[in-house]
Design an enzyme around this catalytic site. Structure first.
Site, PDB file in Angstrom:
ATOM      1  N   ALA A 153       0.844  -1.206   0.000  1.00  0.00           N
ATOM      2  CA  ALA A 153       0.000   0.000   0.000  1.00  0.00           C
ATOM      3  C   ALA A 153       0.876   1.250   0.000  1.00  0.00           C
ATOM      4  O   ALA A 153       0.583   2.242   0.667  1.00  0.00           O
ATOM      5  CB  ALA A 153      -0.931  -0.027   1.209  1.00  0.00           C
ATOM      6  N   ILE A 207       2.854   3.061  -5.316  1.00  0.00           N
ATOM      7  CA  ILE A 207       2.121   2.456  -6.454  1.00  0.00           C
ATOM      8  C   ILE A 207       0.806   1.866  -5.952  1.00  0.00           C
ATOM      9  O   ILE A 207      -0.239   2.037  -6.584  1.00  0.00           O
ATOM     10  CB  ILE A 207       2.953   1.374  -7.176  1.00  0.00           C
ATOM     11  CG1 ILE A 207       4.296   1.936  -7.634  1.00  0.00           C
ATOM     12  CG2 ILE A 207       2.185   0.841  -8.399  1.00  0.00           C
ATOM     13  CD1 ILE A 207       5.194   0.939  -8.353  1.00  0.00           C
ATOM     14  N   ASP A 247      -0.993  -4.434   3.459  1.00  0.00           N
ATOM     15  CA  ASP A 247       0.404  -4.055   3.711  1.00  0.00           C
ATOM     16  C   ASP A 247       0.817  -4.660   5.055  1.00  0.00           C
ATOM     17  O   ASP A 247      -0.036  -4.986   5.884  1.00  0.00           O
ATOM     18  CB  ASP A 247       0.569  -2.531   3.762  1.00  0.00           C
ATOM     19  CG  ASP A 247       1.986  -2.071   3.416  1.00  0.00           C
ATOM     20  OD1 ASP A 247       2.207  -1.543   2.309  1.00  0.00           O
ATOM     21  OD2 ASP A 247       2.894  -2.247   4.278  1.00  0.00           O
ATOM     22  N   ARG A 257      13.992   1.489  -5.232  1.00  0.00           N
ATOM     23  CA  ARG A 257      15.391   1.969  -5.165  1.00  0.00           C
ATOM     24  C   ARG A 257      15.468   3.473  -4.937  1.00  0.00           C
ATOM     25  O   ARG A 257      14.514   4.211  -5.183  1.00  0.00           O
ATOM     26  CB  ARG A 257      16.170   1.568  -6.409  1.00  0.00           C
ATOM     27  CG  ARG A 257      15.722   2.222  -7.685  1.00  0.00           C
ATOM     28  CD  ARG A 257      16.691   1.891  -8.817  1.00  0.00           C
ATOM     29  NE  ARG A 257      16.060   2.063 -10.111  1.00  0.00           N
ATOM     30  CZ  ARG A 257      16.712   2.278 -11.243  1.00  0.00           C
ATOM     31  NH1 ARG A 257      18.029   2.346 -11.243  1.00  0.00           N
ATOM     32  NH2 ARG A 257      16.071   2.422 -12.381  1.00  0.00           N
ATOM     33  N   ARG A 312      18.133  -1.529  -9.894  1.00  0.00           N
ATOM     34  CA  ARG A 312      16.982  -2.357  -9.494  1.00  0.00           C
ATOM     35  C   ARG A 312      17.475  -3.676  -8.899  1.00  0.00           C
ATOM     36  O   ARG A 312      16.862  -4.217  -7.976  1.00  0.00           O
ATOM     37  CB  ARG A 312      16.092  -2.644 -10.701  1.00  0.00           C
ATOM     38  CG  ARG A 312      15.414  -1.420 -11.294  1.00  0.00           C
ATOM     39  CD  ARG A 312      14.561  -1.845 -12.479  1.00  0.00           C
ATOM     40  NE  ARG A 312      13.884  -0.741 -13.154  1.00  0.00           N
ATOM     41  CZ  ARG A 312      14.376  -0.090 -14.194  1.00  0.00           C
ATOM     42  NH1 ARG A 312      15.581  -0.402 -14.685  1.00  0.00           N
ATOM     43  NH2 ARG A 312      13.681   0.875 -14.765  1.00  0.00           N
ATOM     44  N   ILE A 327       4.655  -6.290  -9.846  1.00  0.00           N
ATOM     45  CA  ILE A 327       5.327  -5.039 -10.248  1.00  0.00           C
ATOM     46  C   ILE A 327       6.667  -4.885  -9.511  1.00  0.00           C
ATOM     47  O   ILE A 327       7.582  -4.199  -9.977  1.00  0.00           O
ATOM     48  CB  ILE A 327       4.390  -3.821  -9.993  1.00  0.00           C
ATOM     49  CG1 ILE A 327       3.114  -3.946 -10.846  1.00  0.00           C
ATOM     50  CG2 ILE A 327       5.100  -2.510 -10.291  1.00  0.00           C
ATOM     51  CD1 ILE A 327       2.184  -2.723 -10.811  1.00  0.00           C
ATOM     52  N   THR A 328       6.814  -5.549  -8.387  1.00  0.00           N
ATOM     53  CA  THR A 328       8.018  -5.407  -7.554  1.00  0.00           C
ATOM     54  C   THR A 328       9.308  -5.711  -8.348  1.00  0.00           C
ATOM     55  O   THR A 328       9.364  -6.659  -9.127  1.00  0.00           O
ATOM     56  CB  THR A 328       7.898  -6.366  -6.342  1.00  0.00           C
ATOM     57  OG1 THR A 328       6.718  -6.028  -5.619  1.00  0.00           O
ATOM     58  CG2 THR A 328       9.106  -6.261  -5.424  1.00  0.00           C
ATOM     59  N   ASN A 329      10.333  -4.923  -8.096  1.00  0.00           N
ATOM     60  CA  ASN A 329      11.635  -5.069  -8.759  1.00  0.00           C
ATOM     61  C   ASN A 329      12.628  -5.907  -7.962  1.00  0.00           C
ATOM     62  O   ASN A 329      12.481  -6.005  -6.742  1.00  0.00           O
ATOM     63  CB  ASN A 329      12.253  -3.674  -8.956  1.00  0.00           C
ATOM     64  CG  ASN A 329      11.814  -3.036 -10.255  1.00  0.00           C
ATOM     65  OD1 ASN A 329      11.692  -3.702 -11.270  1.00  0.00           O
ATOM     66  ND2 ASN A 329      11.581  -1.731 -10.203  1.00  0.00           N
ATOM     67  N   HIS A 370      13.354  -5.910 -17.584  1.00  0.00           N
ATOM     68  CA  HIS A 370      13.121  -4.527 -17.151  1.00  0.00           C
ATOM     69  C   HIS A 370      14.378  -3.987 -16.477  1.00  0.00           C
ATOM     70  O   HIS A 370      14.447  -3.815 -15.267  1.00  0.00           O
ATOM     71  CB  HIS A 370      11.935  -4.513 -16.179  1.00  0.00           C
ATOM     72  CG  HIS A 370      11.532  -3.141 -15.752  1.00  0.00           C
ATOM     73  ND1 HIS A 370      11.222  -2.134 -16.630  1.00  0.00           N
ATOM     74  CD2 HIS A 370      11.370  -2.608 -14.507  1.00  0.00           C
ATOM     75  CE1 HIS A 370      10.902  -1.051 -15.957  1.00  0.00           C
ATOM     76  NE2 HIS A 370      10.996  -1.301 -14.665  1.00  0.00           N
TER      77      HIS A 370
HETATM   78  N1  LIG Z   1       7.916  -3.150 -12.690  1.00  0.00           N
HETATM   79  C1  LIG Z   1       8.019  -1.841 -12.847  1.00  0.00           C
HETATM   80  O1  LIG Z   1       7.957  -1.332 -13.958  1.00  0.00           O
HETATM   81  C2  LIG Z   1       8.174  -0.952 -11.654  1.00  0.00           C
HETATM   82  C3  LIG Z   1       8.476  -1.509 -10.440  1.00  0.00           C
HETATM   83  N2  LIG Z   1       8.585  -0.727  -9.325  1.00  0.00           N
HETATM   84  C4  LIG Z   1       8.825  -1.426  -8.068  1.00  0.00           C
HETATM   85  O2  LIG Z   1       7.587  -1.541  -7.360  1.00  0.00           O
HETATM   86  C5  LIG Z   1       7.860  -1.696  -5.966  1.00  0.00           C
HETATM   87  C6  LIG Z   1       6.963  -0.774  -5.155  1.00  0.00           C
HETATM   88  O3  LIG Z   1       7.255   0.567  -5.436  1.00  0.00           O
HETATM   89  P1  LIG Z   1       6.557   1.750  -4.572  1.00  0.00           P
HETATM   90  O4  LIG Z   1       5.121   1.487  -4.417  1.00  0.00           O
HETATM   91  O5  LIG Z   1       7.022   3.025  -5.153  1.00  0.00           O
HETATM   92  O6  LIG Z   1       7.273   1.514  -3.166  1.00  0.00           O
HETATM   93  P2  LIG Z   1       6.778   1.974  -1.711  1.00  0.00           P
HETATM   94  O7  LIG Z   1       7.956   1.868  -0.820  1.00  0.00           O
HETATM   95  O8  LIG Z   1       6.060   3.260  -1.793  1.00  0.00           O
HETATM   96  O9  LIG Z   1       5.708   0.849  -1.305  1.00  0.00           O
HETATM   97  C7  LIG Z   1       6.060  -0.473  -1.036  1.00  0.00           C
HETATM   98  C8  LIG Z   1       5.113  -0.971   0.041  1.00  0.00           C
HETATM   99  O10 LIG Z   1       5.385  -2.369   0.252  1.00  0.00           O
HETATM  100  C9  LIG Z   1       5.164  -2.603   1.634  1.00  0.00           C
HETATM  101  N3  LIG Z   1       5.765  -3.877   2.028  1.00  0.00           N
HETATM  102  C10 LIG Z   1       7.045  -4.165   2.328  1.00  0.00           C
HETATM  103  N4  LIG Z   1       7.170  -5.459   2.662  1.00  0.00           N
HETATM  104  C11 LIG Z   1       5.938  -6.012   2.535  1.00  0.00           C
HETATM  105  C12 LIG Z   1       5.431  -7.316   2.728  1.00  0.00           C
HETATM  106  N5  LIG Z   1       6.211  -8.315   3.103  1.00  0.00           N
HETATM  107  N6  LIG Z   1       4.118  -7.528   2.505  1.00  0.00           N
HETATM  108  C13 LIG Z   1       3.300  -6.518   2.130  1.00  0.00           C
HETATM  109  N7  LIG Z   1       3.737  -5.247   1.937  1.00  0.00           N
HETATM  110  C14 LIG Z   1       5.036  -5.006   2.135  1.00  0.00           C
HETATM  111  C15 LIG Z   1       5.783  -1.396   2.314  1.00  0.00           C
HETATM  112  O11 LIG Z   1       5.301  -1.279   3.651  1.00  0.00           O
HETATM  113  C16 LIG Z   1       5.308  -0.288   1.394  1.00  0.00           C
HETATM  114  O12 LIG Z   1       4.079   0.268   1.835  1.00  0.00           O
HETATM  115  C17 LIG Z   1       9.370  -1.461  -5.820  1.00  0.00           C
HETATM  116  O13 LIG Z   1      10.044  -2.703  -5.736  1.00  0.00           O
HETATM  117  C18 LIG Z   1       9.732  -0.742  -7.099  1.00  0.00           C
HETATM  118  O14 LIG Z   1      11.085  -0.912  -7.444  1.00  0.00           O
HETATM  119  C19 LIG Z   1       8.419   0.624  -9.380  1.00  0.00           C
HETATM  120  C20 LIG Z   1       8.120   1.232 -10.577  1.00  0.00           C
HETATM  121  C21 LIG Z   1       8.000   0.495 -11.817  1.00  0.00           C
HETATM  122  O1  LIG Z   2      13.435   2.600 -11.859  1.00  0.00           O
HETATM  123  C1  LIG Z   2      12.925   2.052 -10.861  1.00  0.00           C
HETATM  124  O2  LIG Z   2      13.555   1.704  -9.858  1.00  0.00           O
HETATM  125  C2  LIG Z   2      11.458   1.810 -10.877  1.00  0.00           C
HETATM  126  C3  LIG Z   2      11.116   1.208 -12.179  1.00  0.00           C
HETATM  127  O3  LIG Z   2      11.291   0.027 -12.403  1.00  0.00           O
HETATM  128  C4  LIG Z   2      10.756   2.103 -13.266  1.00  0.00           C
HETATM  129  O4  LIG Z   2      10.308   3.239 -13.018  1.00  0.00           O
HETATM  130  O5  LIG Z   2      10.912   1.687 -14.413  1.00  0.00           O
END
Ligand SMILES: NC(=O)C1=CN([C@@H]2O[C@H](COP(=O)(O)OP(=O)(O)OC[C@H]3O[C@@H](n4cnc5c(N)ncnc54)[C@H](O)[C@@H]3O)[C@@H](O)[C@H]2O)C=CC1
Ligand SMILES: O=C([O-])CC(=O)C(=O)O
Length: 320
Positions: free
Chosen positions: A11, A14, A34, A83, A89, A119-121, A176
């Site tokens: 939560a 994203i 979360d 990151r 990543r 979506i997680t990296n 990615h």
């Molecule tokens: N695939 C893609 O194109 C993209 C991937 N990402 C990745 O998406 C992920 C999330 O990004 P944001 O939302 O910006 O990060 P964020 O830090 O704002 O949110 C992540 C959430 O995950 C929660 N969390 C941590 N451990 C957990 C668990 N075991 N169970 C449930 N929730 C847990 C945290 O408490 C936090 O609220 C990152 O790994 C980021 O690198 C981000 C942008 C694009």
């Molecule tokens: O760059 C990052 O860490 C997050 C991501 O995957 C993206 O925005 O493409």
């Protein structure tokens, strides 16, 4: 007909944006999950209070209990760490692999019939690990990256040619990461291939090469600007497009991290390829013809993904 149920695991930036978009589009009722207590509940309450202003009907709840995702039709996973400037990543692999284990087990126990979008990296490795931990069929677990990377590519192309983004179609293959492969040959403006537009003198090869480079570094560019985390609006919009394709049986052709089983000469891993998404999940991997340069680029990208999978297996022996 009962409303669909959308579970959002994570939560954060994203996750919250996904919840807002899913509610605005009335895709179904939403559970924000979360590990941090209070955050999903607080965001759910705040978002619920958008309803009277924006006029949407969606029940949004927050939870720290996996039981609340039971019966979800779609699950979008953003749990983990993002990151910060100076990191790649891949630096997130160790910490986010542990998160994928907990999330995969939670999905397996509570929502084994869901369509799961990770979506997680680092994306290609995390979606593979999430599938392994959840035990769901490969066609029901997919990674979001190509829709976002292509959106970036399309935005830059629209800017360069000074046309509406609506008329631009591009796609990006591969993992990615910095080795992703923006495929210029299949990128078009209303059906006209970009290389033809360059021949017509409407841009130059140097400018297109610079756009390809900027697309590859698109995530890092935003990380450097934000300073505290990574992109979240376009990643959320991209995840929602994939969820809508499944829920609406739209049969859309989207670049996604999908499990390859012989396609493109690759086996046993997730990597970005064009797929068809409909009510059956990932219904088809589309094998397009690639020229030698794009084939070589894809292989470099696949090799980078394989290195990450080896690292996952080293950390978590149950994956080996
Ligand atoms: N695939 C893609 O194109 C993209 C991937 N990402 C990745 O998406 C992920 C999330 O990004 P944001 O939302 O910006 O990060 P964020 O830090 O704002 O949110 C992540 C959430 O995950 C929660 N969390 C941590 N451990 C957990 C668990 N075991 N169970 C449930 N929730 C847990 C945290 O408490 C936090 O609220 C990152 O790994 C980021 O690198 C981000 C942008 C694009
Ligand atoms: O760059 C990052 O860490 C997050 C991501 O995957 C993206 O925005 O493409």
């Amino acid at each position: 007909m009962a409303r669909k149920k959308i579970a959002l695991i994570g939560a954060g930036n994203i996750g919250g944006t996904l919840a807002h978009l899913a509610a605005q589009k009335e895709l179904g009722d939403i559970v924000l999950f979360d590990v941090v207590e209070g955050v999903p509940q607080g965001k759910a309450l705040d978002l619920s209070q958008c309803g009277p202003v924006e006029g949407f009907d969606a029940k949004i709840t927050g939870s720290n209990d996996y039981k609340d995702i039971a019966g979800a039709d779609v699950i979008i996973v953003t749990a983990g760490v993002a990151r910060k400037p100076g990191m790649s990543r891949d630096d997130l692999l160790g910490i986010n692999l542990k998160v994928m284990k907990a999330v995969g087990e939670g999905i397996k126990a509570n929502a084994p019939n869901a369509f799961v979008i990770c979506i997680t990296n680092p994306l290609d490795a995390m979606v593979w690990a999430l599938r392994e931990f959840s035990g769901l069929p490969h066609h029901m677990v997919v990674g979001m990256a190509g829709v976002l990377d292509s959106a970036r590519f399309s935005h830059f192309i629209a800017d360069e040619f000074k046309v509406s983004v609506r008329d631009v179609n591009t796609f990006v293959l591969g993992g990615h990461g910095d080795t992703m492969v923006p495929v210029v040959r299949y990128s078009t403006i209303n059906g006209i291939p970009v290389p033809d537009l360059v021949k017509m003198g409407l841009s130059s090869q140097d400018k297109i090469d610079a756009i390809v480079k900027r697309t590859r570094g698109g995530g890092g560019e935003i990380v450097a600007l934000l300073g505290t985390g990574s992109a979240f609006y376009a990643p959320a919009a991209s995840g929602i497009a994939m969820a809508e394709a499944y829920l609406g049986d739209q049969k859309r052709i989207l670049p996604c991290a999908a499990y390859v089983d012989g396609q493109y000469g690759q086996n046993g891993l997730y990597v970005g390829v064009p797929v068809q998404i409909g009510a059956g999940g990932v219904e088809k991997v589309i094998e397009i013809e690639l020229d030698e340069a794009d084939k070589a680029g894809l292989q470099v990208s696949v090799d980078a993904v394989k290195e990450l999978l080896a690292a996952c297996k080293g950390i978590e022996p149950s994956l080996a």
